[in-house]
Design an enzyme around this catalytic site. Structure first.
Site, PDB file in Angstrom:
ATOM      1  N   HIS A   1      -0.160   5.880   2.438  1.00  0.00           N
ATOM      2  CA  HIS A   1      -1.518   6.041   2.956  1.00  0.00           C
ATOM      3  C   HIS A   1      -2.089   4.677   3.303  1.00  0.00           C
ATOM      4  CE1 HIS A   1      -2.202  10.045   0.553  1.00  0.00           C
ATOM      5  NE2 HIS A   1      -1.118  10.085   1.314  1.00  0.00           N
TER       6      HIS A   1
ATOM      7  N   GLU B   1      -4.853   3.217   2.564  1.00  0.00           N
ATOM      8  CA  GLU B   1      -5.469   2.487   1.451  1.00  0.00           C
ATOM      9  C   GLU B   1      -4.424   1.916   0.495  1.00  0.00           C
ATOM     10  OE1 GLU B   1      -8.066   6.087   2.482  1.00  0.00           O
ATOM     11  OE2 GLU B   1      -5.930   5.688   2.182  1.00  0.00           O
TER      12      GLU B   1
ATOM     13  N   CYS C   1      -7.609   9.073  -2.042  1.00  0.00           N
ATOM     14  CA  CYS C   1      -7.034  10.077  -2.931  1.00  0.00           C
ATOM     15  C   CYS C   1      -6.743   9.413  -4.283  1.00  0.00           C
ATOM     16  CB  CYS C   1      -5.755  10.656  -2.321  1.00  0.00           C
ATOM     17  SG  CYS C   1      -4.371   9.492  -2.298  1.00  0.00           S
TER      18      CYS C   1
ATOM     19  N   CYS D   1      -4.271   6.496  -3.977  1.00  0.00           N
ATOM     20  CA  CYS D   1      -4.873   5.313  -3.353  1.00  0.00           C
ATOM     21  C   CYS D   1      -5.891   4.657  -4.276  1.00  0.00           C
ATOM     22  CB  CYS D   1      -5.505   5.687  -2.021  1.00  0.00           C
ATOM     23  SG  CYS D   1      -4.275   6.141  -0.775  1.00  0.00           S
TER      24      CYS D   1
END
Length: 157
Positions: free
Chosen positions: A53, A55, A83, A86
């Site tokens: 992801h 992040e 999430c 992250c």
């Protein structure tokens, strides 16, 4: 932590990164790491894959590149609430401030049960408060919701 006008500007920059990710065939999530001045964008990252992801990738790269004391004063700005994975990476990278535009539950209304985004109902604030560091969080930012959701509406069909 950036002031409101900087928050809006940085979220729009992150959204441009999300659009670039979409153009490259990736899910339209974007993140930027902003210096303590609230203006200077140090790094940009779009989503790469289900595990990479935006992040998480940016937090890991920032951890290698910058001193932890400096990162504590920086802000990770992301289009969608981090999430659990992250948020954990942001925490361990020692990034002290987070800004997100859309909360994860709002995005889930678009993605549904799509396995490309298996959303967990675990807010980033819950993850951060489980730790020992007082990470500051701003978000969601309702005035940009439509703008930030636009690339997602195009992707999650």
């Amino acid at each position: 932590m950036p002031v409101h006008q900087q928050v809006l500007k940085n979220l729009r920059t992150a959204n441009e990164v999300a659009k670039e990710a979409l153009e490259s065939g990736h899910p339209p999530f974007g993140a930027v790491l902003v210096a303590p001045d609230g203006e200077t964008v140090l790094m940009k990252q779009g989503n790469v894959s289900l595990m990479d992801h935006a992040e998480t990738v940016i937090a890991r790269q920032a951890f290698v590149k910058y001193d932890p004391d400096y990162l504590w004063k920086c802000t990770l700005v992301t289009t969608v609430e981090p999430c659990a994975m992250c948020a954990g990476n942001i925490y361990w990278a020692n990034i002290g401030n987070v800004v997100y535009g859309i909360d994860e539950i709002t995005l889930k209304k678009l993605t549904g049960a799509d396995m490309r985004n298996p959303t967990m109902n675990l807010p980033s604030r819950t993850v951060f408060t489980a730790g020992q560091k007082p990470i500051k969080v701003v978000g969601p930012v309702p005035e940009l919701e439509d703008e930030l959701l636009a690339p997602h509406r195009a992707y999650w069909k």
